[in-house]
Design a protein around this motif. Structure first.
Motif, mmCIF file in Angstrom:
data_model
loop_
_atom_site.group_PDB
_atom_site.id
_atom_site.type_symbol
_atom_site.label_atom_id
_atom_site.label_comp_id
_atom_site.label_asym_id
_atom_site.label_seq_id
_atom_site.Cartn_x
_atom_site.Cartn_y
_atom_site.Cartn_z
ATOM 1 N N ILE A 191 -16.649 13.230 -13.431
ATOM 2 C CA ILE A 191 -16.285 14.206 -14.460
ATOM 3 C C ILE A 191 -15.470 15.340 -13.849
ATOM 4 N N ASP A 192 -15.851 15.783 -12.674
ATOM 5 C CA ASP A 192 -15.077 16.827 -11.991
ATOM 6 C C ASP A 192 -13.655 16.349 -11.690
ATOM 7 N N SER A 193 -13.513 15.071 -11.305
ATOM 8 C CA SER A 193 -12.179 14.541 -10.992
ATOM 9 C C SER A 193 -11.309 14.413 -12.232
ATOM 10 N N PHE A 194 -11.950 14.344 -13.409
ATOM 11 C CA PHE A 194 -11.231 14.299 -14.694
ATOM 12 C C PHE A 194 -11.072 15.698 -15.285
ATOM 13 N N GLU A 195 -11.163 16.713 -14.440
ATOM 14 C CA GLU A 195 -11.021 18.119 -14.858
ATOM 15 C C GLU A 195 -12.022 18.492 -15.947
ATOM 16 N N GLY A 196 -13.225 17.962 -15.797
ATOM 17 C CA GLY A 196 -14.294 18.303 -16.715
ATOM 18 C C GLY A 196 -14.376 17.448 -17.968
ATOM 19 N N SER A 197 -13.443 16.535 -18.164
ATOM 20 C CA SER A 197 -13.479 15.695 -19.365
ATOM 21 C C SER A 197 -14.629 14.692 -19.275
ATOM 22 N N ARG A 198 -15.359 14.565 -20.370
ATOM 23 C CA ARG A 198 -16.467 13.613 -20.459
ATOM 24 C C ARG A 198 -16.145 12.483 -21.427
ATOM 25 N N ASN A 199 -14.910 12.421 -21.870
ATOM 26 C CA ASN A 199 -14.516 11.487 -22.931
ATOM 27 C C ASN A 199 -14.088 10.137 -22.368
ATOM 28 N N PHE A 200 -15.023 9.471 -21.741
ATOM 29 C CA PHE A 200 -14.764 8.110 -21.262
ATOM 30 C C PHE A 200 -16.051 7.317 -21.438
ATOM 31 N N PRO A 201 -15.953 6.015 -21.746
ATOM 32 C CA PRO A 201 -17.156 5.212 -21.993
ATOM 33 C C PRO A 201 -17.941 4.951 -20.717
ATOM 34 N N ARG A 202 -19.223 4.747 -20.890
ATOM 35 C CA ARG A 202 -20.069 4.424 -19.747
ATOM 36 C C ARG A 202 -21.145 3.428 -20.162
ATOM 37 N N LEU A 203 -21.459 2.528 -19.238
ATOM 38 C CA LEU A 203 -22.516 1.544 -19.442
ATOM 39 C C LEU A 203 -23.643 1.876 -18.478
ATOM 40 N N ARG A 204 -24.768 2.310 -19.050
ATOM 41 C CA ARG A 204 -25.917 2.712 -18.253
ATOM 42 C C ARG A 204 -26.866 1.531 -18.090
ATOM 43 N N ILE A 205 -27.398 1.355 -16.889
ATOM 44 C CA ILE A 205 -28.349 0.289 -16.598
ATOM 45 C C ILE A 205 -29.662 0.941 -16.163
ATOM 46 N N GLY A 206 -30.714 0.686 -16.908
ATOM 47 C CA GLY A 206 -31.990 1.313 -16.612
ATOM 48 C C GLY A 206 -32.626 0.784 -15.337
ATOM 49 N N ILE A 207 -33.114 1.695 -14.520
ATOM 50 C CA ILE A 207 -33.839 1.302 -13.299
ATOM 51 C C ILE A 207 -35.271 1.841 -13.326
ATOM 52 N N GLY A 208 -35.637 2.522 -14.422
ATOM 53 C CA GLY A 208 -36.989 3.064 -14.523
ATOM 54 C C GLY A 208 -37.192 4.267 -13.618
ATOM 55 N N ARG A 209 -38.405 4.788 -13.628
ATOM 56 C CA ARG A 209 -38.754 5.942 -12.797
ATOM 57 C C ARG A 209 -39.823 5.548 -11.773
ATOM 58 N N PRO A 210 -39.865 6.284 -10.676
ATOM 59 C CA PRO A 210 -40.842 5.951 -9.639
ATOM 60 C C PRO A 210 -42.278 6.140 -10.111
ATOM 61 N N GLN A 211 -43.148 5.316 -9.590
ATOM 62 C CA GLN A 211 -44.562 5.401 -9.919
ATOM 63 C C GLN A 211 -45.252 6.409 -8.996
ATOM 64 N N GLY A 212 -46.229 7.104 -9.535
ATOM 65 C CA GLY A 212 -47.013 8.025 -8.722
ATOM 66 C C GLY A 212 -46.188 9.159 -8.168
ATOM 67 N N ARG A 213 -46.367 9.409 -6.877
ATOM 68 C CA ARG A 213 -45.714 10.541 -6.234
ATOM 69 C C ARG A 213 -44.473 10.137 -5.425
ATOM 70 N N MET A 214 -43.987 8.931 -5.640
ATOM 71 C CA MET A 214 -42.810 8.486 -4.872
ATOM 72 C C MET A 214 -41.626 9.394 -5.127
ATOM 73 N N ASP A 215 -40.936 9.776 -4.055
ATOM 74 C CA ASP A 215 -39.758 10.626 -4.152
ATOM 75 C C ASP A 215 -38.636 9.872 -4.859
ATOM 76 N N THR A 216 -37.896 10.584 -5.701
ATOM 77 C CA THR A 216 -36.828 9.954 -6.482
ATOM 78 C C THR A 216 -35.752 9.356 -5.584
ATOM 79 N N ILE A 217 -35.378 10.083 -4.536
ATOM 80 C CA ILE A 217 -34.324 9.577 -3.638
ATOM 81 C C ILE A 217 -34.765 8.279 -2.982
ATOM 82 N N ASN A 218 -35.994 8.246 -2.504
ATOM 83 C CA ASN A 218 -36.493 7.016 -1.890
ATOM 84 C C ASN A 218 -36.548 5.877 -2.908
#
Length: 268
Positions: A191-218
Motif C-alpha cells: 500500500i505504501d508503494s502505491f502511494e497509499g492507494s488501497r484500491n486493488f483486489p486481494r485474495l486472503r487465505i486463512g491460516i488461523g490463530r495460534p493456540q494457547g500462548r504461542m507467539d504470533t511470529i513463531n
C-alpha cells in the motif's frame, strides 16, 4: 447472296450496338449486372474516355486502415512470502504456495528474476498474466510490487495480491476488491508503494490463530503439518478456479464463487 447476307448481319449488329449506346431509355437490368459480375473471366475493354472510367474515379483513395487498439495490460498476480528454503511450506508463505499452484495449473514457468522477484509470464485463457513472488522478504514486498506495477503501467484494479490472514479460519478463502493492510506488514509495504492507494483486489487465505500462548511470529513461521497440507490442496484448487473466473468473467462472479456460504462449507 451469301456475301450480302453477311454484310446485312454485320450492319444489323452495328445498328443494335449504336442503339444500345445512344438510346436514352436503355438501361442494364440488375439481373444482367449480376450475371456479368459472376464471371471473373468476362471482360469488356473500355477506353480511357469511357464514362465508366472518369477522373473522379481514378482519384478515389483506398479505405483507411482501422486504428489498432493498444495492447492489453497484463494482470499481475502476486503471492507474498519470504525467500529461502527455511521458509518453504510455512504459514507466512501460503501466498507463494498459491502462486506456485496457479503456475502449475496454467502451465506458466516462473523462471525469471527481475524487479527483486521471481516472475513468470503467460496466459490464463486469453488474458495475459504475470505471476510474481517478491524476494525482498515479507516486510519489504512493496519494493518489488511497486516497481513492477510502475514499469508495466498496470492498473491497480488488475493487481491481485494473495497473502496469509490470521483472522480467517484455517484454509478459508476471501476475495475483496480493496481494503487496508489489517496489520499484515507485507500488505502495508505494498500500500505504501502505491502511494497509499488501497484500491486493488486481494485474495486472503486463512491460516488461523495460534493456540494457547504461542507467539504470533513463531506461529506464522511454522510449517504446515501433513493434515493441513491436505486441506490446503482443496483450498488451492478453489483459489485457481477463483482466479480464472476473476480474469475471464469479472470480479463479482469470482467473489460470489469464493465468498458464498456453499464455497466456504466446501472448504471446511
Amino acid at each position: 447472296m451469301k456475301l450480302s447476307s453477311s454484310i446485312f448481319t454485320f450492319r444489323f449488329l452495328n445498328f443494335n450496338s449504336l442503339f444500345i449506346k445512344s438510346h436514352p431509355s436503355f438501361k442494364i437490368s440488375a439481373a444482367t449486372k449480376r450475371t456479368m459480375t459472376q464471371f471473373p473471366n468476362f471482360s469488356t475493354k473500355i477506353s480511357n474516355s469511357s464514362p465508366a472510367n472518369t477522373a473522379e474515379d481514378s482519384q478515389v483513395s483506398p479505405p483507411e486502415p482501422r486504428p489498432q487498439s493498444p495492447p492489453r495490460k497484463p494482470w499481475l498476480i502476486v503471492g507474498l512470502g519470504n525467500p529461502g528454503k527455511k521458509f518453504n511450506g510455512t504459514r507466512h508463505n501460503v501466498g507463494f504456495m498459491m502462486v506456485d499452484a496457479i503456475a502449475e495449473a496454467e502451465g506458466i514457468s516462473i523462471n525469471t528474476v527481475n524487479f527483486k522477484a521471481q516472475i513468470g509470464k503467460g496466459f490464463i485463457g486469453n488474458v495475459p498474466v504475470m505471476l510474481a513472488k517478491p524476494q525482498t522478504f515479507m516486510n519489504s514486498s512493496g519494493e518489488s510490487v511497486g516497481a513492477i506495477v510502475s514499469y508495466y503501467k498496470i492498473p491497480l484494479k488488475q493487481v491481485l495480491v494473495i497473502f496469509d490472514d490470521l483472522d480467517l479460519p484455517f484454509a478459508k478463502l476471501r476475495l475483496l476488491p480493496k481494503g487496508g493492510h489489517g496489520g499484515h506488514n507485507g500488505m502495508r509495504s505494498i500500500i505504501d508503494s502505491f502511494e497509499g492507494s488501497r484500491n486493488f483486489p486481494r485474495l486472503r487465505i486463512g491460516i488461523g490463530r495460534p493456540q494457547g500462548r504461542m507467539d504470533t511470529i513463531n506461529f506464522v513461521l511454522r510449517a504446515f503439518n501433513k493434515q493441513e497440507r491436505e486441506e490446503l490442496e482443496f483450498t488451492f484448487h478453489n483459489g485457481i478456479a477463483a482466479v480464472r473466473i476473476l480474469l475471464l468473467e469479472g470480479f463479482d462472479k469470482s467473489a460470489t464463487y469464493v465468498n458464498s456460504t456453499k464455497a466456504m462449507e466446501q472448504l471446511g
